[in-house]
Design an enzyme around this catalytic site. Structure first.
Site: not given
Length: 633
Positions: A288, A373, A401
């Protein structure tokens, strides 16, 4: 040939995947460098997801050279790494990225036939791949379906439900690219991350075994007998020295690990995957923030998402003011210092939601469950059962969610759990999937739940403390993205309702009550001041706790000629509707202002609120309309 090209020429030529496939192999590294330069230059001006896109340059080039989009369907999980995909499919004007009229920060079907999955909620891509490929197979279509999913998104259970079904279908043309950078927003955690770490370190081991296989099998029957014996030893060694290759255990072919910054290696792996004619995992290792020193040195999240920055240094153009998240981070640490029962829970976003300082101070009391979640909320119910008071910190949009767990695991069991919803309401630039506008309406369905919307720093601190004292029901705090509002002290309180402005005008044709909730309070006060200056009796109040509707607020509102509610959330089923229903018998007219039903697109928060009619101008105009209606009776 390529030496004579200017810096942008290769990128400018590659406006379709077909043009990309016409480039010579030696030109591809130059193209990758041009893409990185383009991203740094443009995203530094507008802000956006910089680190994830710098990490997938070579991978995306390889994908579009091996597969034939849009005939072959490429599905990006989360979508924050799709900027390179946009560039290679003809969208090279980033001047208004994430701004009104400009490109979305995520895949968008309205922009291109190459875009499929618009939702930026992680872990769903493989279910889409499963569904798309099933229909292709049913109709005899031979094109490929490709899912690109990060290792962080693989911590979500939905991805594994899809993998289970994909693995059971041996005749579908599916390639799943695991973009493994060891991070989601922050370093990826959990057993899956440990497993992928082991695979990263096993490349030399696998190469040695592959050489041994080739060498032995080249010696005819004796060699094959030796290979068969050693193959059993290999399996035993692998079980003893490495975690089992979980993908192969599922029944999926596995290729990798592959250097994701070597275009030739990426293309080779993808072409091998195509030859298998069945579902296959290609495990790609990327970095990244690759190629941009400020991002590479950013330990926290490798410039996952940035505002406008100076491209030379990576420093923000304008320093951020102290925001809502910072106040929460400070207050939760203060409370944790005196209450050992407080435990923090995050879903792969410890720093963005403000639990980082608590983790540093009390590392054993902050749990990161990964991008899961539902697990965060259900496990909080279990912790509460054992005497803890869990504080689950999420972005408001991601509470969607975990609705079932909030309803059936926490509320049904009367568990003392506090949910803190960051980025509530209109967030603006990140678009439809990230606007946190559904939480009020959604939470209003849950028995026993209490929801607060702080209007400034003092009310955020106070309402967090109030929420932590509730041990027999779920409590929710929601606040907006960005900088804090200026302090708005109450003139007085009536029950639990704060009166922020109260102007009586004897000649007023009507008395108006404006109920400004949370982040909407400043605009409500501004509109009220304008009305009062024009001789209209007006009171502005903040109910503080939106759910359940305060009986004190209902009694107060019944004494007014007109009521306006203002909320930074979806109007349908929201706070205003609940107050309107409670006032139905009184006959008091109520106008509910907020977000209309739909999916708000990307844009500037202030402009979107103005367009929806709940800024100060919209509140004022609504009030004047009501006053005229009352006066005309």
């Amino acid at each position: 040939m390529s030496g004579a090209l200017s810096t942008r020429d290769l990128l400018s030529r590659c406006t379709t995947p077909r043009e990309l496939r016409r480039l010579e192999r030696e030109q591809l590294d130059q193209l990758a460098a041009q893409i990185r330069a383009f991203l740094i230059d443009n995203v530094s001006r507008t802000g956006g997801h910089l680190g994830p896109n710098l990490g997938v340059v070579e991978l995306t080039i390889g994908l579009h050279r091996v597969f034939r989009s849009p005939q072959d369907t490429i599905v990006f999980d989360t979508g924050h790494q799709a900027y390179v995909h946009k560039l290679l499919t003809g969208r090279q004007d980033f001047s208004a990225l994430r701004c009104p009229g400009g490109l979305s920060g995520y895949p968008s079907r309205s922009e291109s036939e190459h875009d499929v999955l618009e939702s930026s909620h992680a872990s769903a891509s493989l279910a889409w791949v499963d569904g798309i490929s099933r229909e292709k197979h049913r109709h005899g279509e031979r094109t490929w379906t490709v899912g690109v999913i990060g290792d962080g998104a693989l911590t979500g259970g939905l991805a594994w439900e899809a993998l289970n079904n994909i693995a059971a279908s041996k005749h579908r043309r599916i390639v799943i690219v695991v973009n493994d950078n060891g991070r989601s927003y922050a370093p990826t955690i959990g057993g899956l991350a440990d497993h992928l770490d082991a695979l990263r370190t096993s490349a030399g081991y696998e190469k040695a075994l592959a050489w041994g296989k080739q060498h032995l099998l080249s010696h005819g029957t004796p060699g094959r007998a030796a290979y068969d014996a050693l193959h059993g030893l290999k399996t035993g060694l692998k079980d003893a020295l490495l975690p089992q290759v979980m993908f192969e255990d599922l029944g999926l072919k596995y290729i990798g690990p592959v250097n994701g910054h070597d275009i030739a290696a990426v293309e080779t792996a993808l072409r091998r995957a195509r030859m298998l004619e069945e579902p296959v995992i290609v495990h790609v290792i990327t970095e990244k923030g690759r190629g941009y020193k400020p991002a590479e040195k950013d330990i926290a999240d490798r410039f996952h998402a940035v505002g406008p920055i100076h491209p030379e240094t990576g420093l923000p153009v304008a320093p951020e003011r102290f925001g809502w998240t910072g106040v929460f981070a400070d207050e939760i640490c203060a409370q944790a210092a005196t209450r050992t029962d407080i435990v923090g829970i995050t879903a792969a976003m410890m720093l963005p939601v403000g639990l980082g300082p608590m983790h540093e101070a009390y590392p054993g009391r902050v749990i990161d469950v990964g991008i899961a979640e539902a697990e965060a909320v259900a496990s909080a119910a279990g912790m509460a059962y054992e005497g803890a008071h869990p504080v689950v910190a999420l972005y408001a949009t991601f509470l969607n969610r975990a609705f079932d767990q909030l309803l059936m695991d926490i509320a049904l069991h009367k568990a003392g759990v506090t949910l803190v919803l960051d980025r509530a309401g209109i967030t603006g630039a990140d678009g439809a999937s990230h606007n946190g506008v559904w939480d009020i309406a959604m939470c209003s369905l849950i028995p026993g739940l209490r929801l607060a919307a702080p209007r400034d720093e003092d009310t955020l601190r106070g309402q967090l403390r109030e929420a932590l004292d509730v041990d027999d029901a779920p409590t929710v705090l929601r606040y907006r993205k960005g900088a804090l509002s200026e302090p708005m002290p109450a003139l007085r309180s009536v029950g639990g309702v704060d009166v922020l402005l109260d102007e009586a005008c004897p000649s007023s044709p009507a008395k108006v009550l404006i109920v400004g909730t949370g982040a909407c309070a400043p605009d409500a006060i501004k509109a009220g001041g304008r009305l009062a200056a024009d001789g209209i009796s007006v009171t502005v109040v903040d109910p503080r706790w939106l759910i359940p509707i305060s009986s004190d607020l209902v009694d107060m509102a019944a004494d007014y000629d007109a009521v306006i509610t203002v909320e930074d959330g979806i109007v349908h089923g929201g706070f205003g509707w609940a107050l309107r229903d409670a006032l139905a018998e009184s006959g008091t007219p109520v106008r509910c202002l907020g977000v209309p039903q739909g999916f708000p697109e990307h844009g500037e928060r202030s402009q979107m609120i103005a367009d929806f009619g709940y800024d100060a101008d919209g509140i004022e105009a609504t009030a004047r309309g009501l006053v005229n209606t009352v006066a005309a009776r």
